[in-house]
Every structure is written in structure tokens, then in C-alpha cells.
Design a protein around this motif. Structure first.
Motif, PDB file in Angstrom:
ATOM      1  N   ALA A  24      21.896 -10.323 -14.093  1.00 40.84           N
ATOM      2  CA  ALA A  24      22.448 -10.733 -12.886  1.00 40.84           C
ATOM      3  C   ALA A  24      22.891 -12.320 -13.081  1.00 40.84           C
ATOM      4  O   ALA A  24      24.053 -12.449 -12.643  1.00 40.84           O
ATOM      5  N   GLU A  43      32.026 -14.793  -4.656  1.00 35.33           N
ATOM      6  CA  GLU A  43      31.942 -13.550  -4.125  1.00 35.33           C
ATOM      7  C   GLU A  43      30.533 -12.892  -3.862  1.00 35.33           C
ATOM      8  O   GLU A  43      29.633 -13.338  -4.491  1.00 35.33           O
ATOM      9  N   SER A  44      30.221 -12.163  -3.053  1.00 40.88           N
ATOM     10  CA  SER A  44      29.260 -11.558  -2.699  1.00 40.88           C
ATOM     11  C   SER A  44      28.530 -10.641  -4.050  1.00 40.88           C
ATOM     12  O   SER A  44      29.513 -10.075  -4.875  1.00 40.88           O
ATOM     13  N   GLY A  45      27.333 -10.691  -4.355  1.00 42.85           N
ATOM     14  CA  GLY A  45      26.860 -10.042  -5.731  1.00 42.85           C
ATOM     15  C   GLY A  45      26.954 -10.869  -7.191  1.00 42.85           C
ATOM     16  O   GLY A  45      27.068 -10.291  -8.252  1.00 42.85           O
ATOM     17  N   GLY A  47      25.253 -13.467  -7.960  1.00 42.88           N
ATOM     18  CA  GLY A  47      23.810 -14.009  -8.329  1.00 42.88           C
ATOM     19  C   GLY A  47      23.755 -15.279  -7.658  1.00 42.88           C
ATOM     20  O   GLY A  47      22.653 -16.084  -8.148  1.00 42.88           O
ATOM     21  N   SER A  49      22.272 -15.969  -4.578  1.00 41.60           N
ATOM     22  CA  SER A  49      20.913 -15.956  -3.906  1.00 41.60           C
ATOM     23  C   SER A  49      19.627 -15.764  -4.815  1.00 41.60           C
ATOM     24  O   SER A  49      18.702 -16.404  -4.686  1.00 41.60           O
ATOM     25  N   PRO A  60      12.034 -11.477  -6.745  1.00 42.10           N
ATOM     26  CA  PRO A  60      11.094 -10.367  -6.818  1.00 42.10           C
ATOM     27  C   PRO A  60      10.571 -10.303  -8.080  1.00 42.10           C
ATOM     28  O   PRO A  60      10.654 -10.578  -9.046  1.00 42.10           O
TER      29      PRO A  60
END
Ligand SMILES: Nc1ncnc2c1ncn2[C@@H]1O[C@H](COP(=O)(O)OP(=O)(O)O)[C@@H](O)[C@H]1O
Ligand SMILES: [Mg+2]
Length: 324
Positions: A24, A43-45, A47, A49, A60
Motif C-alpha cells: 500500500a 486520490e482515495s486509496g 495510502g 491514511s 492495524p
């Protein structure tokens, strides 16, 4: 020059994905100096966050993280354990999350939520912590703050709850503040107020700020530097004025297409959609990850371009040739 608040080199974050791995974040470099605002866009996705979470030690459990260099607030966090992270989070490092309702405890008074961290880790007395809470609540625009310490989150509006979150993040007097799309859950007029507040606080308190946002108007208004992220890498970074006035990577140009001028770009101007989508991140990704969507791609793009040194850097073979 004093050491930057954040000095990251070759950050990698991956997850198990069957027999392979989902990569990611794929070799990311990032620096933030004291009092500097860096906006991370993409863009979203892409990496963003995950990158932010890695800086808080909050990835996580299944994530595997590695870095060539991972220095935060002068400490080497490359092999930090949970205890090291907890120490840093209470002392100098704070984060504001996207949705205040997931971060606030609905059944605990806001005064308690604001003060318990600094009482436990900052060694403040209850009275001193409450005095700081009142001062910060007023600073973030919550009137009659002293009388509201006993209230619960549901007694505050959505915008006020995000103001609460900002006050909470500032309780430990951080030097580096991370804000991951801090206003997406709010309506547009409130978003502008909150972002203006954040920019004011950044300046008044001399905070280092990593702001992840989709709002290029905000980026134009408050960023010192911009980092553009695509498929787990920073494809272009530089002083905000350079990124807006002379975007060099075709991806950045796609993002900036509609709105190229700092100062004139309206707030609420979102990243425009670029045809196609972010490639899958499972397994090895050779060359430029944007080339499938890039209108100027050439065969050389099958091999990743080197990033030349300098304040404004672009990971693209065509950065100069393709410039307008
Ligand atoms: N817990 C997870 N397990 C597996 N993959 C994940 C997990 N979290 C995120 N990812 C992957 O990492 C990518 C980047 O996620 P994220 O950092 O949330 O992106 P952004 O914030 O830029 O929208 C996602 O597209 C997803 O594929
Ligand atoms: Mg995100």
C-alpha cells in the motif's frame, strides 16, 4: 538547521494478500520542518491514511511496516514498540481524525475527555488541566467553555465536536499535528470555518502540520509545501507555489487542471476526477504506477524514473519535456 519534526525515508507498508502482499505504501519519503504546513493530496486509496497512521504508531496489527529512516521529533521510531509510541503521542505529537464521533466517548463528559490524557501522561493537576481545557475551548471558538466541561458530546453540534477534537489534540501542546481529512464529515460552510481555524492555530502556535485533504482550495491557501501521492508513492513534492504554478507530473497536472492559482482557487474545489483508476497494489508494481492512465506515457515509463534532488521533485521521465 535544526532537525525536522518528521524525517521519513523509504517508508513501506504492506498487508498479507493470499500468497502475495498488498504493497500500500511503496517507498515514501517525507519531511516536515518545525512550524511548516505540508499538505498531502491524492486520490482515495493512495495510502495517505496509512501513512498518517504509521506516524502515530496506530497501523492495524496485520500491517507490516519498514523504513530506511523513521525519525519523529528527534527520535528514531524505526523499531519503536507500543510503549515508545504512547510516550510520543502524549508528548509533542497529536492527530485529528476524520469523524469526531468515532473518537469521542459518548458517555463521558467532554471535560474529562479533554483532561484525562494530560493528567495521566503530562503530570498536570486536575485544576491545571481544566484551566488549559477552558483556554483551548475558547481558542477554538466554543463560548462559555467553563460551563460546558460537564456536557456530553451529543450536546455539541457537528462543527463544535470537530472543534472539541482540535482542542483535545492541542491539550498536550504538540509540535507536530496530523490531520487526516479533518472536515469531510461536516457540511461545506462549517468545513471552511474549521480549516480556517486550523490554519490560524498552526500559525499562532508554530505547529508543524501534516494536513491530508481533498480540498485544493485549502491546500492553495495554507500549504507551505505539497506532496502528491499516487499508488503508495510521492510522485511530486515541492513548495506549494511551484506545485500550483508549475505542476510537473502528469498526475499532478490532472489534479490541478481546474484550479491552478493560489489565492484565487476557491475553497471547496475538490480534486477533479482523472479517467481510469488506481492500479491494484498486490505484488510488485514496476515502473510508473500512473502510466496506464497517463496521456503522455512512453515506453520508458515501464521503468520508474529517478527523482532528482531539489526542493521541487518529480518522479517522471517526461517532467520537463511535458511541461506547459
Ligand atoms: N487493514 C488493511 N488491510 C488490507 N489492506 C488495507 C488495509 N488498510 C488499507 N489497505 C489498503 O491500502 C490502501 C490505501 O489505504 P489508505 O491509506 O486508507 O488510502 P487513502 O487514505 O489514501 O484513501 C487501500 O486502498 C487498501 O487497498
Ligand atoms: Mg484516507
Amino acid at each position: 538547521m535544526s532537525e525536522p519534526l518528521l524525517d521519513l525515508e523509504d517508508l513501506r507498508i504492506s498487508f498479507p494478500a493470499g500468497p502475495e502482499r498488498l504493497n500500500a505504501v511503496r517507498g515514501l519519503d517525507l519531511r516536515i520542518g518545525a512550524g511548516e504546513t505540508l499538505c498531502l493530496v491524492g486520490e482515495s486509496g493512495c495510502g495517505k491514511s496509512l501513512t498518517a497512521m504509521s506516524l502515530m504508531g496506530l497501523l492495524p496489527r496485520e500491517a507490516q511496516v519498514g523504513a530506511g529512516r523513521f525519525r519523529l521529533l528527534g527520535r528514531d521510531m524505526a523499531r519503536a514498540r507500543p510503549r515508545d509510541w504512547a510516550g510520543l503521542r502524549g508528548r509533542g505529537l497529536s492527530m485529528i481524525f476524520q469523524d469526531p464521533m468515532t473518537s469521542l466517548n459518548p458517555v463521558l463528559g467532554v471535560g474529562r475527555q479533554l483532561t484525562e490524557g494530560v493528567i495521566a501522561t503530562g503530570g498536570l493537576s486536575r485544576a491545571a488541566a481544566e484551566a488549559r481545557a477552558v483556554e483551548l475551548l475558547e481558542r477554538v471558538g466554543i463560548a462559555r467553555a467553563a460551563s460546558r466541561l460537564g456536557q456530553y458530546p451529543h450536546q455539541f453540534s457537528g462543527g463544535q465536536r470537530q472543534r472539541l477534537m482540535i482542542a483535545m489534540a492541542l491539550m498536550s501542546r504538540p509540535r507536530l499535528l496530523i490531520a487526516d481529512e479533518p472536515t469531510t464529515a461536516l457540511d461545506v460552510t462549517i468545513q471552511a470555518q474549521i480549516l480556517r481555524l486550523l490554519a490560524e492555530l498552526q500559525r499562532d502556535l508554530g505547529l508543524g502540520l501534516l494536513l491530508i485533504t481533498h480540498d485544493l482550495g485549502v491546500v492553495a491557501a495554507i500549504a507551505d509545501r505539497v506532496a502528491v501521492m499516487y499508488a503508495g508513492r510521492i510522485v511530486e513534492t515541492g513548495p506549494a507555489a511551484d506545485i500550483f504554478n508549475a505542476p510537473a507530473h502528469p498526475y499532478t497536472r490532472g489534479l490541478m487542471a481546474a484550479i491552478p492559482v493560489p489565492g484565487r482557487t476557491p475553497r471547496g474545489a475538490l480534486l477533479p476526477a482523472i479517467p481510469g483508476r488506481v492500479p491494484g497494489l498486490t505484488g510488485r508494481l514496476e515502473g510508473c504506477a500512473f502510466r496506464e492512465r497517463c496521456s503522455v506515457a512512453v515506453p520508458a515509463c515501464a521503468v520508474r524514473a529517478p527523482q532528482p534532488a531539489g526542493a521541487h521533485r518529480t518522479e517522471c521521465h517526461l517532467a520537463t519535456e511535458a511541461a506547459p
